[in-house]
Design an enzyme around this catalytic site. Structure first.
Site, PDB file in Angstrom:
ATOM      1  N   LYS A 257     109.030 -39.051  26.364  1.00 56.06           N
ATOM      2  CA  LYS A 257     108.456 -38.085  25.419  1.00 56.06           C
ATOM      3  C   LYS A 257     108.339 -36.714  26.070  1.00 56.06           C
ATOM      4  CE  LYS A 257     106.148 -41.735  22.853  1.00 56.06           C
ATOM      5  NZ  LYS A 257     104.962 -42.568  22.659  1.00 56.06           N
TER       6      LYS A 257
ATOM      7  N   GLN B  43      98.790 -42.522  24.657  1.00 60.24           N
ATOM      8  CA  GLN B  43      99.701 -43.672  24.660  1.00 60.24           C
ATOM      9  C   GLN B  43      98.919 -44.970  24.468  1.00 60.24           C
ATOM     10  OE1 GLN B  43     103.124 -43.407  24.775  1.00 60.24           O
ATOM     11  NE2 GLN B  43     103.136 -45.600  24.363  1.00 60.24           N
TER      12      GLN B  43
ATOM     13  N   ASP C 298     100.698 -38.182  16.522  1.00 56.09           N
ATOM     14  CA  ASP C 298     101.117 -39.568  16.280  1.00 56.09           C
ATOM     15  C   ASP C 298     100.761 -39.996  14.854  1.00 56.09           C
ATOM     16  OD1 ASP C 298     102.586 -41.050  18.008  1.00 56.09           O
ATOM     17  OD2 ASP C 298     100.897 -41.829  19.169  1.00 56.09           O
TER      18      ASP C 298
END
Ligand code: NAP
Length: 302
Positions: free
Chosen positions: A67, A111, A134
């Site tokens: 990422k 994460q 996200d």
């Protein structure tokens, strides 16, 4: 952007059985390159994605590294916060709050999963909706349900981008999403059914009964389960689009939910595994981060 802009020759790569191969690596790279062009054209303003990694889970380390690499390629800056697995809930929340309050940070990615003993919901609650790239917080999900501007979870958004890119017709089509998590299946159903996409989705899960019969009715199948090879040829109506989100780590390596070899004989379009929906999750994270910077006023709004 139209399909022809992306595919001037009108030809897509096909599987041996003739299905269009929905190449997620290629589309991710196109998205990243397009973002880079846009950021460059704006004079390289500061666009920052912050990543938070807790513990030393190897796959999570790889995901976060990828990422950050793609953020760099898109012309963005990434800020990385790495915390040990034995961090307290309070210290983790303090670290995330600092990023939430920092005007130089536009997107925050925590994460998941977090190590045992840490409460992810309480951490997600700290993210302002604009920085929730996200799309996992209750505010982002609420915005999606209510049709308001906000960040859409990256994996189901990636599935939508693949269908747009590879010319999968959705309006008036029937779709089956297998898996009902808030991470993938549930937002996927909302995206497929919302105005503009106009598919008629069914949400299937472990209690759905005859899954093969349910899926055989569908023009579009999205498998987000985590059972290797669950979707076989008997699930697939000829010509259907089949998108594989599942990831299972088996003795033979990483496998998807779709038995690619048999299904590609029947499908009209299919994602490979790997290089299908996985890379698109990262491409859409970059798209969301760019939009986050716009929502926060760091970039012009159009
Ligand atoms: P999850 O929370 O474990 O949800 C799995 C869903 O599958 C549940 O709704 C479950 O039904 C359903 N299910 C389980 N076994 C089934 C069966 N035999 N038949 C029908 N449905 C079944 O998983 P998730 O977070 O949504 O992730 C799904 C998969 O996608 C995982 O393999 C994950 O690793 C992968 N993933 C990939 C990406 C990517 O970038 N490609 C991103 C995120 C996740 P119940 O609700 O009835 O239990």
């Amino acid at each position: 952007m139209t399909e022809n802009d992306l595919n001037p020759s009108g030809e897509f790569e096909r599987t041996p059985g003739g299905a269009i191969l929905m190449d997620g690596n290629r589309l991710r790279d196109e998205i990243v390159a397009r973002l880079n062009e846009r950021i460059t054209a704006l004079g390289n303003p500061h666009v920052c994605l912050a990543t938070v990694l807790v513990g030393d889970d190897k796959p999570s380390q790889i995901y976060v590294r990828n990422k950050r690499k793609k953020a760099d390629e898109a012309g963005m800056v990434s800020r990385h916060v790495e915390l040990s697995a034995d961090i307290s809930q309070a210290d983790l929340e303090a670290a995330v709050s600092e990023l939430a309050n920092d005007p130089g940070v536009h997107g925050i990615l925590v994460q998941l999963p977090l190590p045992d003993g840490l409460d992810a919901e309480r951490v997600l609650d700290l993210l302002p909706a604009e920085k929730d790239v996200d799309g996992l917080t209750e505010r982002s999900m609420g915005r999606l349900v209510r049709g308001r501007d906000g960040h859409v979870p990256c994996t189901p958004l990636g599935v939508m981008r693949l269908m747009e890119r590879y010319g999968v017709e959705t309006s008036g089509k029937s779709a089956v999403v297998i898996g009902r998590s808030t991470l993938v299946g549930l937002p996927q159903v909302l995206l497929l059914g919302r105005k503009g996409c106009d598919a008629t989705p069914t949400l299937a899960h472990s209690r759905s009964g005859d899954l093969a019969a349910i899926c055989r009715q569908a023009d579009i199948i999205v498998a987000a389960v985590g059972v290797a090879g669950l979707v076989t040829a008997e699930f697939v109506k000829p010509g259907a689009a089949v998108l594989d989100v599942g990831i299972s780590r088996t003795a033979e390596g990483i496998q998807g939910d779709v038995d690619f070899d048999s299904v590609q004989e029947l499908a009209g379009a299919i994602t490979p595994m790997p290089r299908g929906t996985g890379p698109m999750t990262i491409g859409c994270l970059m798209e969301n981060t760019f939009n986050a910077a716009r929502m926060l006023g760091a970039l012009p709004s159009s």
